[in-house]
Write a protein that holds these residues in place. Structure first.
Motif, short mmCIF file in Angstrom:
data_model
loop_
_atom_site.label_atom_id
_atom_site.label_comp_id
_atom_site.label_asym_id
_atom_site.label_seq_id
_atom_site.Cartn_x
_atom_site.Cartn_y
_atom_site.Cartn_z
N GLY A 12 0.78 -1.24 0.00
CA GLY A 12 0.00 0.00 0.00
C GLY A 12 0.80 1.27 0.00
N SER A 13 2.06 1.20 0.41
CA SER A 13 2.89 2.41 0.46
C SER A 13 3.91 2.39 -0.67
CB SER A 13 3.63 2.45 1.80
OG SER A 13 4.80 3.22 1.70
N LEU A 14 4.24 3.56 -1.17
CA LEU A 14 5.22 3.64 -2.27
C LEU A 14 6.65 3.75 -1.76
CD1 LEU A 14 3.43 5.96 -4.86
CD2 LEU A 14 3.24 3.49 -4.51
N ASP A 17 11.80 1.82 1.06
CA ASP A 17 12.27 1.18 2.28
C ASP A 17 11.26 1.37 3.41
OD1 ASP A 17 13.98 -0.32 3.89
OD2 ASP A 17 14.97 1.48 4.66
N GLY A 18 9.99 1.39 3.04
CA GLY A 18 8.94 1.57 4.05
C GLY A 18 8.71 0.28 4.83
N LEU A 19 7.96 0.43 5.90
CA LEU A 19 7.67 -0.73 6.75
C LEU A 19 6.80 -1.76 6.03
CD1 LEU A 19 7.01 1.38 9.96
CD2 LEU A 19 8.95 -0.17 9.59
N SER A 20 5.90 -1.28 5.19
CA SER A 20 5.01 -2.22 4.49
C SER A 20 5.80 -3.09 3.52
CB SER A 20 3.92 -1.46 3.72
OG SER A 20 3.21 -0.62 4.59
N ARG A 21 6.72 -2.47 2.78
CA ARG A 21 7.52 -3.27 1.84
C ARG A 21 8.44 -4.22 2.61
NH1 ARG A 21 8.62 -3.16 -3.88
NH2 ARG A 21 7.00 -1.58 -4.01
N PRO A 78 -0.10 0.18 4.96
CA PRO A 78 -0.22 1.08 6.11
C PRO A 78 -1.56 1.81 6.03
CG PRO A 78 1.03 2.20 4.40
CD PRO A 78 0.60 0.85 3.84
N GLU A 79 -1.74 2.74 6.91
CA GLU A 79 -2.96 3.54 6.96
C GLU A 79 -2.58 4.99 6.72
OE1 GLU A 79 -6.08 2.88 10.06
OE2 GLU A 79 -5.01 4.51 11.04
N TYR A 80 -3.31 5.64 5.84
CA TYR A 80 -3.15 7.09 5.65
C TYR A 80 -4.45 7.75 6.09
CZ TYR A 80 1.29 7.09 2.97
OH TYR A 80 2.60 6.98 2.56
N SER A 113 -2.27 -5.40 7.79
CA SER A 113 -2.04 -3.96 7.91
C SER A 113 -1.02 -3.71 9.01
CB SER A 113 -3.35 -3.21 8.17
OG SER A 113 -3.93 -3.62 9.38
N GLN A 114 -0.27 -2.62 8.83
CA GLN A 114 0.78 -2.31 9.81
C GLN A 114 0.83 -0.82 10.07
OE1 GLN A 114 3.70 -0.45 9.47
NE2 GLN A 114 3.31 0.09 7.34
N SER A 115 1.26 -0.48 11.27
CA SER A 115 1.47 0.93 11.60
C SER A 115 2.54 1.03 12.68
CB SER A 115 0.18 1.56 12.12
OG SER A 115 0.46 2.84 12.66
C1 FMN Z 1 -0.19 11.03 4.68
C2 FMN Z 1 0.03 10.14 5.88
C3 FMN Z 1 -1.02 9.82 6.69
C4 FMN Z 1 -0.85 8.96 7.77
N1 FMN Z 1 -1.93 8.60 8.53
C5 FMN Z 1 -1.80 7.63 9.45
C6 FMN Z 1 -2.95 7.10 10.12
O1 FMN Z 1 -4.07 7.48 9.88
N2 FMN Z 1 -2.75 6.12 11.02
C7 FMN Z 1 -1.50 5.62 11.32
O2 FMN Z 1 -1.39 4.71 12.12
N3 FMN Z 1 -0.39 6.11 10.70
C8 FMN Z 1 -0.52 7.10 9.78
N4 FMN Z 1 0.59 7.56 9.12
C9 FMN Z 1 1.91 7.07 9.49
C10 FMN Z 1 2.21 5.79 8.73
O3 FMN Z 1 1.61 4.71 9.39
C11 FMN Z 1 3.74 5.57 8.68
O4 FMN Z 1 4.34 6.64 7.97
C12 FMN Z 1 4.09 4.24 8.06
O5 FMN Z 1 5.46 4.02 8.23
C13 FMN Z 1 3.74 4.22 6.59
O6 FMN Z 1 3.99 2.94 6.06
P1 FMN Z 1 5.29 2.63 5.18
O7 FMN Z 1 6.47 2.72 6.12
O8 FMN Z 1 5.04 1.29 4.65
O9 FMN Z 1 5.38 3.69 4.11
C14 FMN Z 1 0.43 8.44 8.04
C15 FMN Z 1 1.51 8.78 7.22
C16 FMN Z 1 1.32 9.60 6.15
C17 FMN Z 1 2.50 9.93 5.25
#
Ligand code: FMN
Length: 188
Positions: A12-14, A17-21, A78-80, A113-115
């Motif tokens: 889900g994340s681009l 080196d993100g946590l999802s990848r 992840p969740e945005y 899903s992860q956060s």
């Molecule tokens: C635009 C944006 C919105 C985010 N909203 C949330 C959210 O609603 N809930 C949450 O737990 N984390 C939120 N985050 C933090 C992400 O969970 C965190 O950046 C995570 O590492 C993203 O996944 P990735 O590492 O795979 O890219 C948000 C991050 C961004 C950039």
């Protein structure tokens, strides 16, 4: 010997080196004796616009043709802002059209899903489930997978080091493989 199931992972994340990848790569490594899994890339997909269907849109075609033959789809996201990140939603939209030619219909799905926060992207996980209902994708319900505090699960080189997370993901893969088999039986 029976062929291994062929599962596509949508990250889900681009972030490269993100946590999802990182998590997706760990899932692939942990499951490689049981299921064949590969990431289907979504970062190059132009935003969906039905008016462009006649314009070729090579990236959309590439994506649809990679998804079509798969036995199942695992979303690692992840969740945005309490929902599904836009690139993932866009990929779902691209695969769902043209109308009547969705590549998703009937394909079994799982969601991890992860956060880095405490809630494990529960909001994104469940918003995604809402789309899967409409897309007619049977989504595995148990075990649910909301990996909270996910930044703590990995070493600096990106490898998954948390033992209980490894155990959980391994059992999740087993359950998902059974789920996919159950929903693809007789359709090959
Ligand atoms: C635009 C944006 C919105 C985010 N909203 C949330 C959210 O609603 N809930 C949450 O737990 N984390 C939120 N985050 C933090 C992400 O969970 C965190 O950046 C995570 O590492 C993203 O996944 P990735 O590492 O795979 O890219 C948000 C991050 C961004 C950039």
């Amino acid at each position: 010997m029976a062929e291994l199931l062929n599962i596509g992972i949508l990250v889900g994340s681009l972030q490269r080196d993100g946590l999802s990848r990182r998590l997706a790569n760990a899932v692939i490594a942990l499951g490689d004796d049981r299921v064949k899994m590969q990431i289907v890339e979504i970062g190059d997909l132009p935003l969906y616009n039905p008016e462009l269907e006649d314009a070729g849109m090579a990236a959309w075609q590439r994506f649809r043709s990679e998804i079509a033959p798969l036995d199942g789809i695992l979303f690692v996201t992840p969740e945005y802002n309490r929902s599904v990140p836009a690139p993932l939603k866009n990929a779902i939209d691209v695969g769902s059209r043209p109308y009547g030619q969705s590549v998703w219909a009937g394909k079994p799905a799982g969601i991890l899903s992860q956060s880095p926060g405490a809630l494990g992207a529960f909001g994104a996980n469940h918003h995604l489930r809402q789309s899967l209902v409409f897309l007619d994708m049977p989504a595995m319900q148990q075990p649910e997978a909301y990996l909270g505090h996910s930044a703590n699960l990995f070493a600096a080189d990106g490898s998954l080091v948390d033992g209980s997370a490894k155990d959980f993901i391994s059992s999740f893969i087993n359950a998902f493989a059974s789920w996919v088999k159950r929903h693809t039986a007789g359709t090959a």
